[in-house]
Design an enzyme around this catalytic site. Structure first.
Site, PDB file in Angstrom:
ATOM      1  N   CYS A   1       0.828  -1.207   0.000  1.00 44.31           N
ATOM      2  CA  CYS A   1       0.000   0.000   0.000  1.00 44.31           C
ATOM      3  C   CYS A   1       0.864   1.261   0.000  1.00 44.31           C
ATOM      4  CB  CYS A   1      -0.921   0.013   1.219  1.00 44.31           C
ATOM      5  SG  CYS A   1      -1.891   1.523   1.361  1.00 44.31           S
TER       6      CYS A   1
ATOM      7  N   LYS B   1     -10.663  -8.488   5.631  1.00 45.06           N
ATOM      8  CA  LYS B   1     -10.236  -7.752   6.818  1.00 45.06           C
ATOM      9  C   LYS B   1     -10.759  -8.384   8.109  1.00 45.06           C
ATOM     10  CE  LYS B   1     -10.511  -3.631   3.941  1.00 45.06           C
ATOM     11  NZ  LYS B   1     -11.223  -2.372   3.672  1.00 45.06           N
TER      12      LYS B   1
ATOM     13  N   VAL C   1      -5.486   1.379   5.580  1.00 45.14           N
ATOM     14  CA  VAL C   1      -4.172   1.525   6.194  1.00 45.14           C
ATOM     15  C   VAL C   1      -3.471   2.730   5.556  1.00 45.14           C
ATOM     16  CG1 VAL C   1      -3.914  -0.911   6.788  1.00 45.14           C
ATOM     17  CG2 VAL C   1      -3.202  -0.149   4.523  1.00 45.14           C
TER      18      VAL C   1
ATOM     19  N   GLU D   1      -5.168   7.647   8.916  1.00 42.43           N
ATOM     20  CA  GLU D   1      -4.743   8.539   7.836  1.00 42.43           C
ATOM     21  C   GLU D   1      -3.223   8.755   7.832  1.00 42.43           C
ATOM     22  OE1 GLU D   1      -6.644   9.439   5.444  1.00 42.43           O
ATOM     23  OE2 GLU D   1      -8.544   8.801   6.317  1.00 42.43           O
ATOM     24  N   SER D   2      -2.592   8.393   6.722  1.00 44.96           N
ATOM     25  CA  SER D   2      -1.128   8.424   6.625  1.00 44.96           C
ATOM     26  C   SER D   2      -0.527   9.814   6.827  1.00 44.96           C
ATOM     27  CB  SER D   2      -0.675   7.849   5.286  1.00 44.96           C
ATOM     28  OG  SER D   2      -1.220   8.579   4.201  1.00 44.96           O
TER      29      SER D   2
END
Length: 268
Positions: A46, A73, A85, A97-98
């Site tokens: 990802c 999941k 993710v 949230e990255s």
């Protein structure tokens, strides 16, 4: 140091890197985590999750990884997150949230800040991340293009590729204007790490659709130089993958069956 375990009847290679662990699917219980140590809920391929891992590696902050099968999941993952993710689990909290959790990590260790101290510079860097983010939709759109005929599909892919190319041209222009080794200056910074994951994956289009004119534009010389510099960043050397690995993953990802553990499977 590595070892071998069996997962769902498949022989899996294990190594000392925290992300080289099988992806948990539905039915798997939530692993216990040290509340005082960062745990990243991740998926190895990802690009969003890659942001968080790269920040942690660049700042040299110890962390654990729980990989998640995004096709199947686990219930606990769906209950405690929004189902995507990366997620950072820390002190019993789930930070989603990255962009948000990458900033959280950066602020945990201010002595190695990846954001510039100047608020204006920080804001301009975040704006660049937002503008570069326009490549995300066409990046996936190329692989999902549809049409009535093979010719129409190829034409659609090329159309979407040209749309994405506009963002690459914007990045090249910004890099040329800055004249520095990285977008963030002479050292890699948060802006570089937030836009890198999709650039790392760009070769997949030409691998999956050879002969359709999806080679990386050679005229974008400043962007080329930046990519070369980014591959020398220790965190990217550790976590980055070659285009062939990403291409192999994407050939499966848009189907019902996807081997998230293909890098771990013996012989892969």
């Amino acid at each position: 140091m590595s070892s071998v375990v069996w997962a769902a009847g498949t022989k899996i290679k294990m190594s000392s890197t925290p992300w080289d662990v099988p992806h948990l699917a539905d039915g798997a219980p939530e692993p216990q985590a040290d509340p005082d140590r960062i745990t990243v809920l991740n998926m190895r391929f990802c690009p969003f999750a890659s942001r968080t891992i790269l920040v942690l590696l660049t700042k040299n902050i110890p962390f654990d990884v729980v990989n998640i099968n995004l096709k199947k999941k686990p219930d606990w993952f769906l209950e405690k997150t929004d189902g995507t993710v990366s997620v950072i689990k820390y002190k019993g909290k789930y930070i989603l949230e990255s962009l948000v959790n990458s900033d959280f990590v950066d602020e945990m260790e201010p002595s190695t800040a990846l954001h510039p101290k100047d608020p204006l510079e920080k804001a301009m860097g975040r704006l660049l991340v937002e503008k570069a983010g326009k490549m995300v939709r066409p990046f996936y759109g190329i692989m999902m293009a549809k049409g009535e005929t093979t010719k129409e599909v190829k034409e659609k892919r090329k159309e979407i590729f040209n749309e994405m190319k506009k963002t690459l041209e914007y990045m090249d222009k910004e890099l040329k204007k800055k004249g520095s080794k990285f977008i963030s200056g002479n050292c890699v910074g948060m802006t570089d790490l937030m836009v890198w994951p999709w650039i790392e994956r760009l070769p997949v289009h030409n691998i999956l659709f050879p002969g359709e004119g999806m080679e990386f534009p050679s005229e974008l010389t400043s962007l080329h130089a930046w990519i070369k510099n980014m591959w020398e960043v220790p965190a990217i050397k550790m976590y980055g993958l070659e285009g062939a690995a990403h291409a192999k993953f994407y050939t499966q990802y848009f189907s019902e069956h996807c081997d998230f553990d293909m890098l771990l499977t013996k012989g892969a």
